[in-house]
Scaffold this active site. Sequence first.
Site, short mmCIF file in Angstrom:
data_model
loop_
_atom_site.label_atom_id
_atom_site.label_comp_id
_atom_site.label_asym_id
_atom_site.label_seq_id
_atom_site.Cartn_x
_atom_site.Cartn_y
_atom_site.Cartn_z
N SER A 7 0.85 -1.19 0.00
CA SER A 7 0.00 0.00 0.00
C SER A 7 0.89 1.24 0.00
O SER A 7 2.07 1.18 0.34
CB SER A 7 -0.92 -0.01 1.22
OG SER A 7 -0.19 -0.29 2.39
N GLU A 9 0.98 5.53 0.97
CA GLU A 9 0.33 6.59 1.76
C GLU A 9 0.61 7.97 1.16
O GLU A 9 1.73 8.26 0.74
CB GLU A 9 0.87 6.53 3.19
CG GLU A 9 0.29 7.58 4.11
CD GLU A 9 0.75 7.39 5.54
OE1 GLU A 9 0.65 6.27 6.09
OE2 GLU A 9 1.21 8.39 6.13
N ASP A 100 -2.05 13.52 17.34
CA ASP A 100 -1.39 14.37 18.33
C ASP A 100 -2.11 15.70 18.36
O ASP A 100 -2.35 16.29 17.30
CB ASP A 100 0.08 14.58 17.96
CG ASP A 100 0.85 13.28 18.03
OD1 ASP A 100 0.79 12.62 19.08
OD2 ASP A 100 1.47 12.91 17.02
N PHE A 207 11.59 14.63 10.95
CA PHE A 207 10.48 13.67 11.18
C PHE A 207 10.85 12.73 12.33
O PHE A 207 10.05 12.46 13.21
CB PHE A 207 10.26 12.76 9.97
CG PHE A 207 9.54 13.40 8.81
CD1 PHE A 207 8.77 14.53 8.96
CD2 PHE A 207 9.64 12.83 7.54
CE1 PHE A 207 8.11 15.09 7.88
CE2 PHE A 207 8.99 13.38 6.46
CZ PHE A 207 8.23 14.52 6.63
N HIS A 257 4.07 -0.99 3.56
CA HIS A 257 3.26 0.23 3.39
C HIS A 257 4.26 1.38 3.18
O HIS A 257 5.07 1.66 4.07
CB HIS A 257 2.43 0.46 4.66
CG HIS A 257 1.63 1.72 4.66
ND1 HIS A 257 0.39 1.82 4.05
CD2 HIS A 257 1.86 2.94 5.22
CE1 HIS A 257 -0.09 3.05 4.23
NE2 HIS A 257 0.78 3.74 4.93
C1 LIG Z 1 0.79 4.11 10.14
C2 LIG Z 1 0.64 5.43 10.83
C3 LIG Z 1 -0.20 6.39 10.28
C4 LIG Z 1 -0.37 7.63 10.91
N1 LIG Z 1 -1.22 8.55 10.34
C5 LIG Z 1 -1.46 9.71 10.98
C6 LIG Z 1 -2.40 10.65 10.46
O1 LIG Z 1 -2.97 10.45 9.39
N2 LIG Z 1 -2.64 11.78 11.17
C7 LIG Z 1 -2.01 12.03 12.37
O2 LIG Z 1 -2.28 13.05 12.98
N3 LIG Z 1 -1.11 11.17 12.88
C8 LIG Z 1 -0.82 10.02 12.23
N4 LIG Z 1 0.08 9.12 12.75
C9 LIG Z 1 0.80 9.49 14.00
C10 LIG Z 1 0.01 9.12 15.26
O3 LIG Z 1 -1.21 9.81 15.29
C11 LIG Z 1 0.87 9.49 16.47
O4 LIG Z 1 1.97 8.63 16.54
C12 LIG Z 1 0.14 9.56 17.80
O5 LIG Z 1 1.04 10.12 18.76
C13 LIG Z 1 -0.30 8.22 18.37
O6 LIG Z 1 -1.38 7.72 17.70
P1 LIG Z 1 -1.84 6.19 17.98
O7 LIG Z 1 -3.05 5.95 17.21
O8 LIG Z 1 -0.72 5.26 17.81
O9 LIG Z 1 -2.19 6.34 19.55
P2 LIG Z 1 -2.46 5.32 20.72
O10 LIG Z 1 -2.52 3.92 20.26
O11 LIG Z 1 -3.62 5.86 21.46
O12 LIG Z 1 -1.14 5.47 21.60
C14 LIG Z 1 -0.64 6.74 22.00
C15 LIG Z 1 0.20 6.63 23.27
O13 LIG Z 1 -0.63 6.36 24.39
C16 LIG Z 1 -0.32 5.12 25.00
N5 LIG Z 1 -1.62 4.48 25.25
C17 LIG Z 1 -2.43 3.92 24.33
N6 LIG Z 1 -3.56 3.47 24.88
C18 LIG Z 1 -3.47 3.75 26.20
C19 LIG Z 1 -4.32 3.56 27.30
N7 LIG Z 1 -5.53 2.98 27.15
N8 LIG Z 1 -3.90 3.97 28.52
C20 LIG Z 1 -2.68 4.58 28.67
N9 LIG Z 1 -1.83 4.80 27.66
C21 LIG Z 1 -2.22 4.39 26.44
C22 LIG Z 1 0.52 4.36 23.99
O14 LIG Z 1 1.43 3.46 24.61
C23 LIG Z 1 1.22 5.49 23.25
O15 LIG Z 1 2.35 5.93 23.97
C24 LIG Z 1 0.32 7.90 12.12
C25 LIG Z 1 1.18 6.94 12.66
C26 LIG Z 1 1.36 5.72 12.03
C27 LIG Z 1 2.30 4.71 12.62
#
Ligand SMILES: Cc1cc2nc3c(=O)[nH]c(=O)nc-3n(C[C@H](O)[C@H](O)[C@H](O)COP(=O)(O)OP(=O)(O)OC[C@H]3O[C@@H](n4cnc5c(N)ncnc54)[C@H](O)[C@@H]3O)c2cc1C
Length: 277
Positions: A7, A9, A100, A207, A257
């Site tokens: 895929s 992005e 974020d 980055f 990806h």
């Molecule tokens: C493939 C990919 C695509 C991305 N695309 C985008 C995008 O389109 N737009 C964008 O803004 N960002 C994007 N990001 C970045 C991402 O949004 C950031 O890395 C963000 O800081 C974390 O998102 P997450 O969904 O991994 O968060 P989570 O899975 O919620 O994790 C965030 C942090 O919180 C901790 N955590 C998770 N769940 C809990 C819980 N229940 N209790 C306590 N701590 C917890 C985790 O250990 C981690 O440190 C992308 C990242 C990746 C890898």
Amino acid sequence: MSKQLFSFEFFPPQTPEGVTKLAATRMQLVPLKPEFFSVTFGAGGSTQDRTLETIRQIKAEGYNAAPHLSCVGSTRENIRAMLNAYKNMGINRIVALRGDLPSGMASIGEFQYANELVEFIRAETGDHFHIEVAAYPEVHPQAKSAQDDLANFARKVKAGADSAITQYFYNADAYFNFVEAVRKLGVSAPVVPGIMPILKFSQLARFSDNCGAEIPRWMRKTMEGYGDDTESIRAFGLDVVTRLCEQLLAGGAPGLHFYTLNQPALSVEIWNRLKLK
Ligand SMILES: Cc1cc2nc3c(=O)[nH]c(=O)nc-3n(C[C@H](O)[C@H](O)[C@H](O)COP(=O)(O)OP(=O)(O)OC[C@H]3O[C@@H](n4cnc5c(N)ncnc54)[C@H](O)[C@@H]3O)c2cc1C
């Protein structure tokens, strides 16, 4: 072995020229027959309309499109509206993220972590969407510990994710170790490595500082040594990233990806060197 999935992005373009350029980029990637094209989403909704519009264009051209959807700063109502919009467009794959919080945005909104978004998508739309989530082989920068991050990842998958895409990395062992560790936690979902081709060292360093992806010292030093010689950095990056992809695929990665940054050339070159079909 099941079919490997590939895929690409994109980020949603900001200008009409960017839209035209991205359409041309897609045309160069279409012959590689990827499983889907994904489009990022600015946390806090900053690119909401542009993400939706880019997804609409990809879909209208007849290709599988997967929007990223981040929940930070958002409400249930807002997420529900976006899910409905995507459902009505015939989209059935989504990359679910926390995102974020942009600086200056005070409220985290109604979702704190991505596992809550995954749960919400499942509750609202059942099995309609194939849900991808993010994975961090080199540990998410805000995680309390590597173990905590793994447990949080497992929780997110168990909330209903089908597969994961990783943050980029240049150390294959970090990926293999991550996959082994999550399997021990009972997670069987495929974890597809995210691949960042190297175009400019300064951009990559920026980055990487932000997202916690490590540029190994030997790579950093080599690229620093090339200074303004962008051709050598490009050639070095192609060699290193192709070798990484070879290692990953040979070691059982379920696909790749590519973070294209809306530029097709490096992804296509790596693809050709890998002799992928
Ligand atoms: C493939 C990919 C695509 C991305 N695309 C985008 C995008 O389109 N737009 C964008 O803004 N960002 C994007 N990001 C970045 C991402 O949004 C950031 O890395 C963000 O800081 C974390 O998102 P997450 O969904 O991994 O968060 P989570 O899975 O919620 O994790 C965030 C942090 O919180 C901790 N955590 C998770 N769940 C809990 C819980 N229940 N209790 C306590 N701590 C917890 C985790 O250990 C981690 O440190 C992308 C990242 C990746 C890898």
